[in-house]
Design a protein around this motif. Sequence first.
Motif, PDB file in Angstrom:
ATOM      1  N   ILE A 160       0.844  -1.205   0.000  1.00 14.53           N
ATOM      2  CA  ILE A 160       0.000   0.000   0.000  1.00 14.53           C
ATOM      3  C   ILE A 160       0.877   1.252   0.000  1.00 14.53           C
ATOM      4  CG2 ILE A 160      -1.674   1.333   1.336  1.00 14.53           C
ATOM      5  CD1 ILE A 160      -2.829  -1.322   2.323  1.00 14.53           C
ATOM      6  N   PHE A 161       1.910   1.267   0.853  1.00 16.28           N
ATOM      7  CA  PHE A 161       2.783   2.428   0.937  1.00 16.28           C
ATOM      8  C   PHE A 161       3.452   2.727  -0.401  1.00 16.28           C
ATOM      9  CE2 PHE A 161       3.408   1.754   5.728  1.00 16.28           C
ATOM     10  CZ  PHE A 161       2.577   2.806   6.044  1.00 16.28           C
ATOM     11  N   PHE A 162       4.073   1.716  -1.007  1.00 12.59           N
ATOM     12  CA  PHE A 162       4.857   1.971  -2.211  1.00 12.59           C
ATOM     13  C   PHE A 162       3.973   2.328  -3.407  1.00 12.59           C
ATOM     14  CE2 PHE A 162       8.130  -0.446   0.181  1.00 12.59           C
ATOM     15  CZ  PHE A 162       9.116   0.521   0.138  1.00 12.59           C
TER      16      PHE A 162
ATOM     17  N   LEU B  68       3.057   5.900  -2.785  1.00 14.06           N
ATOM     18  CA  LEU B  68       4.173   6.789  -3.084  1.00 14.06           C
ATOM     19  C   LEU B  68       4.236   7.129  -4.569  1.00 14.06           C
ATOM     20  CD1 LEU B  68       6.978   5.264  -0.833  1.00 14.06           C
ATOM     21  CD2 LEU B  68       6.192   7.632  -0.748  1.00 14.06           C
ATOM     22  N   LYS B  69       4.009   6.147  -5.407  1.00 11.73           N
ATOM     23  CA  LYS B  69       4.012   6.393  -6.862  1.00 11.73           C
ATOM     24  C   LYS B  69       2.900   7.361  -7.238  1.00 11.73           C
ATOM     25  CE  LYS B  69       5.952   1.858  -8.020  1.00 11.73           C
ATOM     26  NZ  LYS B  69       5.699   0.540  -8.691  1.00 11.73           N
ATOM     27  N   ILE B  70       1.729   7.171  -6.639  1.00 13.50           N
ATOM     28  CA  ILE B  70       0.601   8.068  -6.925  1.00 13.50           C
ATOM     29  C   ILE B  70       0.925   9.475  -6.442  1.00 13.50           C
ATOM     30  CG2 ILE B  70      -1.815   8.561  -6.380  1.00 13.50           C
ATOM     31  CD1 ILE B  70      -2.223   5.510  -6.122  1.00 13.50           C
ATOM     32  N   GLY B  71       1.487   9.572  -5.233  1.00 13.62           N
ATOM     33  CA  GLY B  71       1.822  10.874  -4.674  1.00 13.62           C
ATOM     34  C   GLY B  71       2.861  11.611  -5.498  1.00 13.62           C
ATOM     35  N   LYS B  72       3.866  10.901  -5.989  1.00 16.08           N
ATOM     36  CA  LYS B  72       4.895  11.537  -6.824  1.00 16.08           C
ATOM     37  C   LYS B  72       4.291  12.042  -8.127  1.00 16.08           C
ATOM     38  CE  LYS B  72       8.754   8.902  -4.878  1.00 16.08           C
ATOM     39  NZ  LYS B  72       9.757   7.835  -5.098  1.00 16.08           N
TER      40      LYS B  72
END
Length: 332
Positions: free
Chosen positions: A306-308, A311-315
């Motif tokens: 979920i985190f990783f 992170l891709k979505i957030g970037k």
Amino acid sequence: MNKWDVFPVWGRILRGRKPFLAIEITDKCPLSCPGCYAFAPGHRGSGEEPVPLTDLKGDDLIEGVMELVRYHRPIHISVVGGEPLVRYRELSVLLPRLEELGIEVQMVTSAVRPIPAAWAKLSNLQLSVSVDGLPEEHDVRRAPATYERILKHIVGHRVTIHCTITESIPVRSDYLDRFSRFWSERPEVSRIWFSLYTPQEGEESEQRLTPETRLAATEKLEALKNEFPKVHMPPNAIEQYLNPPESPEECIFAELTTSYSPDLHSLITPCQLGGRPVCSECGCFGAIGFGSVGKLKIAGVQLGDIFFTSLKIGKRFRRNGAGPVSLAPMLD
């Protein structure tokens, strides 16, 4: 952090924010500890010596930290050094402000000087006191922050004792049992943490663990956890010690934390340790703890996945201009 803390963290990640902040509040320290990462070659940059930086104090430090808080909007801040207690006056202003904002603070200290009594009333502060073994070893390695001073200065506070296991600690004996028993009996101690020493690339030192010692240390930690309730080990921690993330990009702790040098401008990369850490030998308690949380599941899905993915979505969100690009104030 446990799996139910994931939701406030998750929201920030999806908006391109790192929810954790680490600040080297000063590079001043009266100690000269062997293996200290803050003064290791390459800690700030690629040179053989740490890059000299402006060491802020007074109002410049207070307002500089608050500016970082407004920008990053963290849910947790790690205050490290140097020795943070060198800046106890500024911290006595900052910590109540952060408490008002609901931001948790963990401060890593040697307890070399008195800890202000008023700090014991702060609901957001966690004090982590670094102790390198039993008195006969610790008092040599970490003078002038001796056992005598630590025991005097932690009275009236609740602290976590943090010990980093190095090659010089006899993990196959009852040494760590005696260490755990001593600190477990102290009423001021709420938890005991153990890290394994993390070397830098090319390092040859008395601190660096051999593979055999690393394995023996994990076996000892498993036994200590079962015998001493104050020895805190996250779920799956032993697996994480034996199989740490292979790179900073695979480390949840590194990916979710922004680390600043004492000038409050220069970033420390690739993680809080700086320099070129040997990730395959990482024993950082933060990395181990976050890695353990990453193995937990919600609705059958590992939190690490979920985190990783988040992170891709957030970037992507940040690249599109919707991330934290302004210094919009958090305070009125």
